[in-house]
Design a protein around this motif. Structure first.
Motif, PDB file in Angstrom:
ATOM      1  N   ALA A   1       0.831  -1.206   0.000  1.00 15.76           N
ATOM      2  CA  ALA A   1       0.000   0.000   0.000  1.00 15.76           C
ATOM      3  C   ALA A   1       0.866   1.257   0.000  1.00 15.76           C
ATOM      4  N   LEU A   2       2.029   1.178   0.641  1.00 12.66           N
ATOM      5  CA  LEU A   2       2.920   2.338   0.710  1.00 12.66           C
ATOM      6  C   LEU A   2       3.598   2.632  -0.621  1.00 12.66           C
ATOM      7  N   GLN A   3       3.543   1.698  -1.553  1.00 15.53           N
ATOM      8  CA  GLN A   3       4.179   1.894  -2.851  1.00 15.53           C
ATOM      9  C   GLN A   3       3.312   2.712  -3.807  1.00 15.53           C
ATOM     10  N   VAL A   4       2.051   2.929  -3.451  1.00 15.34           N
ATOM     11  CA  VAL A   4       1.137   3.622  -4.363  1.00 15.34           C
ATOM     12  C   VAL A   4       0.679   4.961  -3.803  1.00 15.34           C
ATOM     13  N   ILE A   5       1.536   5.594  -3.025  1.00 16.82           N
ATOM     14  CA  ILE A   5       1.213   6.919  -2.503  1.00 16.82           C
ATOM     15  C   ILE A   5       1.200   7.913  -3.659  1.00 16.82           C
ATOM     16  N   PRO A   6       0.164   8.749  -3.778  1.00 15.50           N
ATOM     17  CA  PRO A   6       0.062   9.712  -4.890  1.00 15.50           C
ATOM     18  C   PRO A   6       1.262  10.656  -4.949  1.00 15.50           C
ATOM     19  N   ASN A   7       1.593  11.084  -6.147  1.00 15.56           N
ATOM     20  CA  ASN A   7       2.763  11.944  -6.352  1.00 15.56           C
ATOM     21  C   ASN A   7       2.623  13.317  -5.698  1.00 15.56           C
ATOM     22  N   ASN A   8       1.370  13.761  -5.497  1.00 15.58           N
ATOM     23  CA  ASN A   8       1.175  15.103  -4.929  1.00 15.58           C
ATOM     24  C   ASN A   8       1.454  15.150  -3.429  1.00 15.58           C
ATOM     25  N   ILE A   9       1.618  13.991  -2.808  1.00 17.76           N
ATOM     26  CA  ILE A   9       1.891  13.935  -1.374  1.00 17.76           C
ATOM     27  C   ILE A   9       3.384  14.165  -1.108  1.00 17.76           C
ATOM     28  N   LYS A  10       3.686  15.139  -0.258  1.00 19.19           N
ATOM     29  CA  LYS A  10       5.073  15.419   0.114  1.00 19.19           C
ATOM     30  C   LYS A  10       5.324  15.245   1.617  1.00 19.19           C
ATOM     31  N   VAL A  11       4.226  15.280   2.394  1.00 21.76           N
ATOM     32  CA  VAL A  11       4.344  15.178   3.848  1.00 21.76           C
ATOM     33  C   VAL A  11       3.462  14.028   4.340  1.00 21.76           C
ATOM     34  N   VAL A  12       4.012  13.241   5.264  1.00 18.98           N
ATOM     35  CA  VAL A  12       3.286  12.084   5.809  1.00 18.98           C
ATOM     36  C   VAL A  12       3.261  12.172   7.328  1.00 18.98           C
ATOM     37  N   LEU A  13       2.055  12.047   7.883  1.00 16.84           N
ATOM     38  CA  LEU A  13       1.892  11.915   9.330  1.00 16.84           C
ATOM     39  C   LEU A  13       1.671  10.430   9.590  1.00 16.84           C
ATOM     40  N   SER A  14       2.661   9.797  10.205  1.00 18.05           N
ATOM     41  CA  SER A  14       2.650   8.332  10.268  1.00 18.05           C
ATOM     42  C   SER A  14       2.442   7.781  11.675  1.00 18.05           C
ATOM     43  N   PHE A  15       1.428   6.898  11.781  1.00 17.27           N
ATOM     44  CA  PHE A  15       1.231   6.126  13.005  1.00 17.27           C
ATOM     45  C   PHE A  15       2.112   4.877  12.961  1.00 17.27           C
ATOM     46  N   ASN A  16       2.743   4.633  11.811  1.00 17.83           N
ATOM     47  CA  ASN A  16       3.601   3.476  11.596  1.00 17.83           C
ATOM     48  C   ASN A  16       5.068   3.901  11.738  1.00 17.83           C
ATOM     49  N   ASN A  17       5.679   3.535  12.854  1.00 17.66           N
ATOM     50  CA  ASN A  17       7.056   3.965  13.130  1.00 17.66           C
ATOM     51  C   ASN A  17       8.087   3.237  12.274  1.00 17.66           C
ATOM     52  N   ASP A  18       7.653   2.197  11.554  1.00 24.06           N
ATOM     53  CA  ASP A  18       8.580   1.455  10.696  1.00 24.06           C
ATOM     54  C   ASP A  18       8.622   2.011   9.270  1.00 24.06           C
ATOM     55  N   PHE A  19       7.733   2.945   8.978  1.00 21.35           N
ATOM     56  CA  PHE A  19       7.669   3.497   7.624  1.00 21.35           C
ATOM     57  C   PHE A  19       8.808   4.488   7.407  1.00 21.35           C
ATOM     58  N   CYS A  20       9.631   4.202   6.387  1.00 20.21           N
ATOM     59  CA  CYS A  20      10.748   5.083   6.052  1.00 20.21           C
ATOM     60  C   CYS A  20      10.784   5.292   4.533  1.00 20.21           C
ATOM     61  N   ASN A  21      10.928   6.534   4.137  1.00 20.50           N
ATOM     62  CA  ASN A  21      11.021   6.835   2.708  1.00 20.50           C
ATOM     63  C   ASN A  21      11.588   8.238   2.550  1.00 20.50           C
ATOM     64  N   ASP A  22      12.710   8.338   1.862  1.00 21.25           N
ATOM     65  CA  ASP A  22      13.390   9.630   1.699  1.00 21.25           C
ATOM     66  C   ASP A  22      12.629  10.596   0.792  1.00 21.25           C
ATOM     67  N   ASN A  23      11.610  10.105   0.097  1.00 23.32           N
ATOM     68  CA  ASN A  23      10.850  10.959  -0.817  1.00 23.32           C
ATOM     69  C   ASN A  23       9.829  11.841  -0.094  1.00 23.32           C
ATOM     70  N   TYR A  24       9.608  11.559   1.186  1.00 22.00           N
ATOM     71  CA  TYR A  24       8.597  12.290   1.941  1.00 22.00           C
ATOM     72  C   TYR A  24       9.186  12.844   3.231  1.00 22.00           C
ATOM     73  N   HIS A  25       8.565  13.931   3.677  1.00 25.28           N
ATOM     74  CA  HIS A  25       8.897  14.450   5.005  1.00 25.28           C
ATOM     75  C   HIS A  25       7.956  13.753   5.980  1.00 25.28           C
ATOM     76  N   ILE A  26       8.484  12.831   6.773  1.00 25.51           N
ATOM     77  CA  ILE A  26       7.656  11.994   7.633  1.00 25.51           C
ATOM     78  C   ILE A  26       7.671  12.521   9.068  1.00 25.51           C
ATOM     79  N   ILE A  27       6.484  12.680   9.622  1.00 22.08           N
ATOM     80  CA  ILE A  27       6.330  13.098  11.012  1.00 22.08           C
ATOM     81  C   ILE A  27       5.641  11.944  11.743  1.00 22.08           C
ATOM     82  N   TYR A  28       6.337  11.383  12.711  1.00 20.45           N
ATOM     83  CA  TYR A  28       5.825  10.185  13.391  1.00 20.45           C
ATOM     84  C   TYR A  28       4.955  10.544  14.594  1.00 20.45           C
ATOM     85  N   VAL A  29       3.837   9.842  14.713  1.00 18.09           N
ATOM     86  CA  VAL A  29       2.947  10.007  15.860  1.00 18.09           C
ATOM     87  C   VAL A  29       3.436   9.101  16.979  1.00 18.09           C
ATOM     88  N   GLU A  30       3.625   9.671  18.148  1.00 17.49           N
ATOM     89  CA  GLU A  30       4.157   8.903  19.271  1.00 17.49           C
ATOM     90  C   GLU A  30       3.078   8.013  19.896  1.00 17.49           C
TER      91      GLU A  30
END
Length: 222
Positions: free
Chosen positions: A55-84
């Motif tokens: 599912a993480l491989q099909v993130i739309p191109n217009n997305i640049k920022v991710v608020l993630s409840f998944n602490n294992d998600f890593c991708n240099d293409n996005y600015h990821i902000i992890y929810v504690e």
């Protein structure tokens, strides 16, 4: 007021309800307005903790920022902000503010880049000699002013001809434009003006030659 359009990916019912309740509270406090959107307008993706790799491989191109409840998600293409975890209202509110700051920075950078690209496609025309206050700021500014007084030119051309650094040239350009001493013109306009000058000089030269021929032939008329 800024509007944040967000979409969600594999968010559990519990996390979705928690997020929605915090967003309702957050919107009521005069902050940026957060609006759920599953279309291409979204500029933020909220990723659930159980989101699988496919599912993480099909993130739309217009997305640049991710608020993630998944602490294992890593991708240099996005600015990821992890929810504690465990989830806390105050912590999530802080994350929402962080998201807004990041989106604002990205938006400002995009505007700046667009302005640079736009200005690089134009030439600078000197309308009047810069003020003494501007000239006194750098010893290179009189040279740059003299070059621009001859004809319009782009920043890159000004850097090349003056042999001054791009930083100095851009600072000078910003100063004279903001002071109203110069303006950007399109390259087509600059070419047209140069052609008009060339054509006028060419016509004048031809008329001078015709007058000489007429005088030698004894053909005098106005």
């Amino acid at each position: 007021m800024k509007t944040v359009y967000y979409s969600t990916l594999s968010l559990s019912n519990r996390d979705h309800i928690f997020l929605q309740s915090i967003i309702v509270l957050y919107n009521s406090r005069g902050n940026a307005k957060w609006v759920s959107s599953d279309g291409i307008d979204s500029n933020l993706l909220v990723v659930g903790k159980d989101t699988d790799s496919d599912a993480l491989q099909v993130i739309p191109n217009n997305i640049k920022v991710v608020l993630s409840f998944n602490n294992d998600f890593c991708n240099d293409n996005y600015h990821i902000i992890y929810v504690e975890t465990p989830l806390k209202a105050t912590s999530l509110i802080d994350k929402l503010k962080t998201v807004e700051d990041v989106l604002t920075q990205l938006s400002n950078q995009s505007i700046k880049n667009n302005n640079v690209i736009s200005n690089n496609s134009k030439k600078l025309k000197l309308l009047q000699w810069p003020t003494a206050e501007i000239i006194a700021k750098n010893t290179a500014y009189p040279i740059l002013s003299a070059l621009l007084s001859k004809r319009p030119m782009g920043v890159e051309e000004l850097v090349s001809i003056s042999r001054k650094s791009e930083e100095i040239c851009r600072c000078f350009v910003d100063l004279v434009v903001n002071a109203g001493c110069a303006e950007y013109i399109s390259i087509n306009s600059s070419v047209t003006q140069n052609n008009e000058h060339v054509n006028a000089a060419d016509v004048s030269s031809k008329r001078g030659l015709l007058d000489k021929i007429r005088n030698r032939l004894g053909l005098f008329w106005n």
